[in-house]
Scaffold this motif. Structure first.
Motif, PDB file in Angstrom:
ATOM      1  N   ARG A 155     -14.076   1.868  -2.690  1.00 24.35           N
ATOM      2  CA  ARG A 155     -12.950   2.752  -2.378  1.00 24.35           C
ATOM      3  C   ARG A 155     -12.052   2.140  -1.301  1.00 24.35           C
ATOM      4  O   ARG A 155     -10.817   2.211  -1.389  1.00 24.35           O
ATOM      5  CB  ARG A 155     -13.464   4.118  -1.906  1.00 24.35           C
ATOM      6  CG  ARG A 155     -14.106   4.969  -2.988  1.00 24.35           C
ATOM      7  CD  ARG A 155     -14.278   6.404  -2.510  1.00 24.35           C
ATOM      8  NE  ARG A 155     -15.053   6.489  -1.280  1.00 24.35           N
ATOM      9  CZ  ARG A 155     -16.377   6.617  -1.244  1.00 24.35           C
ATOM     10  NH1 ARG A 155     -17.076   6.632  -2.370  1.00 24.35           N
ATOM     11  NH2 ARG A 155     -17.006   6.715  -0.078  1.00 24.35           N
ATOM     12  N   GLU A 156     -12.674   1.541  -0.286  1.00 25.07           N
ATOM     13  CA  GLU A 156     -11.890   0.963   0.802  1.00 25.07           C
ATOM     14  C   GLU A 156     -11.107  -0.259   0.338  1.00 25.07           C
ATOM     15  O   GLU A 156      -9.947  -0.451   0.739  1.00 25.07           O
ATOM     16  CB  GLU A 156     -12.821   0.617   1.967  1.00 25.07           C
ATOM     17  CG  GLU A 156     -13.366   1.872   2.665  1.00 25.07           C
ATOM     18  CD  GLU A 156     -14.464   1.579   3.660  1.00 25.07           C
ATOM     19  OE1 GLU A 156     -14.767   2.472   4.477  1.00 25.07           O
ATOM     20  OE2 GLU A 156     -15.040   0.463   3.628  1.00 25.07           O
ATOM     21  N   LEU A 157     -11.700  -1.086  -0.516  1.00 25.12           N
ATOM     22  CA  LEU A 157     -10.971  -2.242  -1.032  1.00 25.12           C
ATOM     23  C   LEU A 157      -9.832  -1.820  -1.951  1.00 25.12           C
ATOM     24  O   LEU A 157      -8.766  -2.449  -1.963  1.00 25.12           O
ATOM     25  CB  LEU A 157     -11.924  -3.179  -1.764  1.00 25.12           C
ATOM     26  CG  LEU A 157     -12.872  -4.001  -0.880  1.00 25.12           C
ATOM     27  CD1 LEU A 157     -13.725  -4.935  -1.740  1.00 25.12           C
ATOM     28  CD2 LEU A 157     -12.111  -4.822   0.158  1.00 25.12           C
ATOM     29  N   GLU A 158     -10.044  -0.778  -2.735  1.00 26.76           N
ATOM     30  CA  GLU A 158      -8.962  -0.259  -3.574  1.00 26.76           C
ATOM     31  C   GLU A 158      -7.818   0.243  -2.699  1.00 26.76           C
ATOM     32  O   GLU A 158      -6.639   0.046  -3.018  1.00 26.76           O
ATOM     33  CB  GLU A 158      -9.471   0.861  -4.474  1.00 26.76           C
ATOM     34  CG  GLU A 158     -10.408   0.419  -5.582  1.00 26.76           C
ATOM     35  CD  GLU A 158      -9.684  -0.287  -6.726  1.00 26.76           C
ATOM     36  OE1 GLU A 158      -8.463  -0.546  -6.599  1.00 26.76           O
ATOM     37  OE2 GLU A 158     -10.353  -0.593  -7.740  1.00 26.76           O
ATOM     38  N   SER A 159      -8.158   0.883  -1.581  1.00 26.07           N
ATOM     39  CA  SER A 159      -7.145   1.351  -0.647  1.00 26.07           C
ATOM     40  C   SER A 159      -6.382   0.175  -0.039  1.00 26.07           C
ATOM     41  O   SER A 159      -5.154   0.228   0.124  1.00 26.07           O
ATOM     42  CB  SER A 159      -7.795   2.191   0.456  1.00 26.07           C
ATOM     43  OG  SER A 159      -6.862   2.558   1.444  1.00 26.07           O
ATOM     44  N   ILE A 160      -7.104  -0.894   0.293  1.00 24.54           N
ATOM     45  CA  ILE A 160      -6.466  -2.087   0.844  1.00 24.54           C
ATOM     46  C   ILE A 160      -5.541  -2.723  -0.191  1.00 24.54           C
ATOM     47  O   ILE A 160      -4.418  -3.146   0.134  1.00 24.54           O
ATOM     48  CB  ILE A 160      -7.534  -3.097   1.314  1.00 24.54           C
ATOM     49  CG1 ILE A 160      -8.288  -2.547   2.538  1.00 24.54           C
ATOM     50  CG2 ILE A 160      -6.901  -4.439   1.659  1.00 24.54           C
ATOM     51  CD1 ILE A 160      -9.510  -3.358   2.922  1.00 24.54           C
ATOM     52  N   ARG A 161      -5.985  -2.791  -1.432  1.00 25.43           N
ATOM     53  CA  ARG A 161      -5.146  -3.373  -2.480  1.00 25.43           C
ATOM     54  C   ARG A 161      -3.854  -2.573  -2.649  1.00 25.43           C
ATOM     55  O   ARG A 161      -2.769  -3.145  -2.831  1.00 25.43           O
ATOM     56  CB  ARG A 161      -5.912  -3.440  -3.801  1.00 25.43           C
ATOM     57  CG  ARG A 161      -5.092  -4.071  -4.924  1.00 25.43           C
ATOM     58  CD  ARG A 161      -5.951  -4.567  -6.058  1.00 25.43           C
ATOM     59  NE  ARG A 161      -6.617  -3.483  -6.772  1.00 25.43           N
ATOM     60  CZ  ARG A 161      -7.362  -3.689  -7.881  1.00 25.43           C
ATOM     61  NH1 ARG A 161      -7.537  -4.924  -8.344  1.00 25.43           N
ATOM     62  NH2 ARG A 161      -7.944  -2.663  -8.480  1.00 25.43           N
ATOM     63  N   TYR A 162      -3.967  -1.271  -2.570  1.00 28.85           N
ATOM     64  CA  TYR A 162      -2.780  -0.421  -2.677  1.00 28.85           C
ATOM     65  C   TYR A 162      -1.835  -0.680  -1.503  1.00 28.85           C
ATOM     66  O   TYR A 162      -0.596  -0.758  -1.670  1.00 28.85           O
ATOM     67  CB  TYR A 162      -3.182   1.045  -2.716  1.00 28.85           C
ATOM     68  CG  TYR A 162      -2.023   2.007  -2.836  1.00 28.85           C
ATOM     69  CD1 TYR A 162      -1.286   2.089  -4.001  1.00 28.85           C
ATOM     70  CD2 TYR A 162      -1.689   2.837  -1.774  1.00 28.85           C
ATOM     71  CE1 TYR A 162      -0.214   2.975  -4.111  1.00 28.85           C
ATOM     72  CE2 TYR A 162      -0.618   3.714  -1.857  1.00 28.85           C
ATOM     73  CZ  TYR A 162       0.108   3.792  -3.032  1.00 28.85           C
ATOM     74  OH  TYR A 162       1.172   4.660  -3.134  1.00 28.85           O
ATOM     75  N   ALA A 163      -2.391  -0.837  -0.291  1.00 34.53           N
ATOM     76  CA  ALA A 163      -1.575  -1.112   0.880  1.00 34.53           C
ATOM     77  C   ALA A 163      -0.867  -2.458   0.745  1.00 34.53           C
ATOM     78  O   ALA A 163       0.284  -2.622   1.167  1.00 34.53           O
ATOM     79  CB  ALA A 163      -2.439  -1.089   2.139  1.00 34.53           C
ATOM     80  N   ILE A 164      -1.556  -3.440   0.157  1.00 32.35           N
ATOM     81  CA  ILE A 164      -0.935  -4.762  -0.059  1.00 32.35           C
ATOM     82  C   ILE A 164       0.254  -4.641  -1.007  1.00 32.35           C
ATOM     83  O   ILE A 164       1.315  -5.239  -0.790  1.00 32.35           O
ATOM     84  CB  ILE A 164      -1.977  -5.752  -0.603  1.00 32.35           C
ATOM     85  CG1 ILE A 164      -3.000  -6.102   0.486  1.00 32.35           C
ATOM     86  CG2 ILE A 164      -1.304  -7.020  -1.120  1.00 32.35           C
ATOM     87  CD1 ILE A 164      -4.138  -6.969   0.010  1.00 32.35           C
ATOM     88  N   ARG A 165       0.084  -3.863  -2.071  1.00 31.53           N
ATOM     89  CA  ARG A 165       1.187  -3.684  -3.025  1.00 31.53           C
ATOM     90  C   ARG A 165       2.389  -3.022  -2.363  1.00 31.53           C
ATOM     91  O   ARG A 165       3.543  -3.409  -2.621  1.00 31.53           O
ATOM     92  CB  ARG A 165       0.702  -2.838  -4.202  1.00 31.53           C
ATOM     93  CG  ARG A 165      -0.270  -3.568  -5.123  1.00 31.53           C
ATOM     94  CD  ARG A 165      -0.843  -2.619  -6.158  1.00 31.53           C
ATOM     95  NE  ARG A 165      -1.743  -3.330  -7.056  1.00 31.53           N
ATOM     96  CZ  ARG A 165      -2.535  -2.711  -7.943  1.00 31.53           C
ATOM     97  NH1 ARG A 165      -2.548  -1.380  -8.020  1.00 31.53           N
ATOM     98  NH2 ARG A 165      -3.329  -3.425  -8.729  1.00 31.53           N
ATOM     99  N   LEU A 166       2.137  -2.047  -1.491  1.00 33.06           N
ATOM    100  CA  LEU A 166       3.237  -1.406  -0.781  1.00 33.06           C
ATOM    101  C   LEU A 166       3.929  -2.382   0.153  1.00 33.06           C
ATOM    102  O   LEU A 166       5.172  -2.384   0.292  1.00 33.06           O
ATOM    103  CB  LEU A 166       2.725  -0.218   0.016  1.00 33.06           C
ATOM    104  CG  LEU A 166       2.277   1.018  -0.780  1.00 33.06           C
ATOM    105  CD1 LEU A 166       1.759   2.104   0.156  1.00 33.06           C
ATOM    106  CD2 LEU A 166       3.415   1.554  -1.640  1.00 33.06           C
ATOM    107  N   ALA A 167       3.129  -3.250   0.826  1.00 32.98           N
ATOM    108  CA  ALA A 167       3.708  -4.221   1.760  1.00 32.98           C
ATOM    109  C   ALA A 167       4.543  -5.255   1.034  1.00 32.98           C
ATOM    110  O   ALA A 167       5.514  -5.798   1.603  1.00 32.98           O
ATOM    111  CB  ALA A 167       2.584  -4.903   2.544  1.00 32.98           C
ATOM    112  N   GLU A 168       4.186  -5.571  -0.202  1.00 30.47           N
ATOM    113  CA  GLU A 168       4.910  -6.583  -0.961  1.00 30.47           C
ATOM    114  C   GLU A 168       6.102  -6.021  -1.731  1.00 30.47           C
ATOM    115  O   GLU A 168       6.910  -6.763  -2.267  1.00 30.47           O
ATOM    116  CB  GLU A 168       3.951  -7.264  -1.954  1.00 30.47           C
ATOM    117  CG  GLU A 168       2.875  -8.082  -1.265  1.00 30.47           C
ATOM    118  CD  GLU A 168       1.871  -8.649  -2.255  1.00 30.47           C
ATOM    119  OE1 GLU A 168       1.799  -8.126  -3.395  1.00 30.47           O
ATOM    120  OE2 GLU A 168       1.186  -9.623  -1.890  1.00 30.47           O
ATOM    121  N   ALA A 169       6.174  -4.688  -1.800  1.00 28.78           N
ATOM    122  CA  ALA A 169       7.257  -4.066  -2.582  1.00 28.78           C
ATOM    123  C   ALA A 169       8.607  -4.239  -1.894  1.00 28.78           C
ATOM    124  O   ALA A 169       8.709  -4.323  -0.678  1.00 28.78           O
ATOM    125  CB  ALA A 169       6.953  -2.589  -2.755  1.00 28.78           C
TER     126      ALA A 169
END
Length: 371
Positions: free
Chosen positions: A357-371
């Motif tokens: 769950r925490e890694l999925e949350s991190i992946r989502y945060a990365i996508r937001l940072a790259e958007a």
């Protein structure tokens, strides 16, 4: 291995005799010399000492810790002029300090309250050198070195070594220090002695550590938190991940004080904050301090691997770090390494449900940072 090639402190660690020191710093000096491609005779000429002095330093027969401060500074400057890397020179400084700790740990005559382990909170650079002869793992600056230009002649140790008897003495003294350090102001000594005891590969070590945790009766939050973290970390190092999972669930998640303490502990351990701390109190002051976080992120990401004993704690700590330092996702090698590590870990069967769950949350945060 012949006695002439064995890197040991001494066999004389009996009562009334202080063990020799110089095992760790001598070996690091040898690594520095070999990386520069010098023989002992050539290094002696450059350092303005005799070849026998070089040989004595490297074997610990003439411990570097006995060299006067002024002479040691002059030696360090000459090593700089010879081209020694700053990382290895820093490792030499840590090795000198670790030699003092090791000699004390091997001295059965040192009272617990006088142990240098009670003087300051260790950081990783020091701890890695200190446990080198216990686990056979070279500290980072040495581990990453290329092969030396010249090959050694004859049999030679791959690292500093303690005899079997010295290892028994070391662990017996660490256990004794941990068991006796129960009074006011002695928790730091107890915690660090327990940490070092965890490197004992004996079958009964895990049970002894668990018993030590059961008998701990902390009267404040910080002592209880650190005790639980230390025992969980030692258990994880020995392959028991359940204790670490329990620690994360009960002492970190949904506990702002626990999360803050965890990041403050990591930041100090990894060297984000360089000012030495004389007690653990800084962990509980509620402030993360002015450190950046990129060095800590790099360290934690390196430990996000299926086989790593601390993988659950590393994943959770990265997740918590990015909550307070979200800008770390936008630049740097550590952030890139994290992006590359995510698919591998999310495909791993070793990952806990919480970690996923925490890694999925991190992946989502990365996508937001790259958007």
């Amino acid at each position: 291995m012949r006695a002439s090639t064995r890197q040991t402190l001494t066999a004389s660690t009996g009562k009334g005799q202080r063990p020799r020191t110089g095992l760790l710093s001598g070996y690091v000096l040898r690594v520095i010399r070999e990386q520069q491609g010098y023989t002992q005779d050539e290094a002696a000429e450059r350092l303005k000492v005799s070849p026998d002095t070089i040989a004595g330093w490297e074997t610990g027969r003439r411990p570097l810790t006995a060299v006067p401060v002024g002479q040691m500074l002059g030696l360090r400057h000459r090593l700089m002029q010879m081209g020694a890397s700053p990382a290895l020179l820093q490792a030499l400084e840590r090795a000198l300090e670790a030699d003092v700790l090791l000699a004390s740990a091997l001295d059965e005559g040192t009272p617990a309250e006088e142990s240098p382990l009670s003087a300051m909170v260790m950081q990783r650079e020091l701890a890695e050198v200190l446990v080198w002869p216990l686990n056979g793992v070279a500290p980072g600056p040495v581990r990453s070195l290329p092969a030396p230009p010249r090959q050694r002649r004859g049999p030679a140790p791959s690292g500093p070594e303690l005899t079997a008897g010295e290892q028994r003495t070391f662990f017996a003294n660490m256990r004794r220090a941990a068991e006796r350090a129960r009074g006011p102001g002695q928790f730091l000594l107890r915690r660090q002695a327990l940490y070092l005891s965890g490197y004992d590969r004996g079958a009964e070590t895990g049970g002894w550590l668990a018993q030590q945790q059961r008998t701990e009766r902390p009267d404040d939050w910080l002592t209880a938190w650190l005790n639980n973290r230390s025992v969980a970390a030692v258990a994880a190092r020995q392959g028991d991940r359940d204790r670490m999972a329990y620690f994360i669930d009960t002492a970190l998640q949904d506990d702002d004080a626990g999360e803050s303490a965890n990041l403050a502990y990591w930041a100090y351990w990894i060297g984000e904050t360089s000012v030495p701390q004389l007690s653990d109190e800084f962990i509980a002051d509620g402030s993360l301090g002015p450190w950046h976080g990129d060095k800590l992120l790099a360290h934690l990401v390196e430990g996000i691997a299926p086989e790593h004993g601390y993988v659950d704690l590393n994943v959770h700590s990265v997740w918590a770090l990015l909550q307070v330092r979200p800008n770390l996702l936008r630049s740097g090698a550590a952030a890139r390494a994290l992006r590359e590590r995510l698919p591998i870990m999310l495909d791993s069967r070793e990952l806990s449900a919480r970690g996923r769950r925490e890694l999925e949350s991190i992946r989502y945060a990365i996508r937001l940072a790259e958007a």
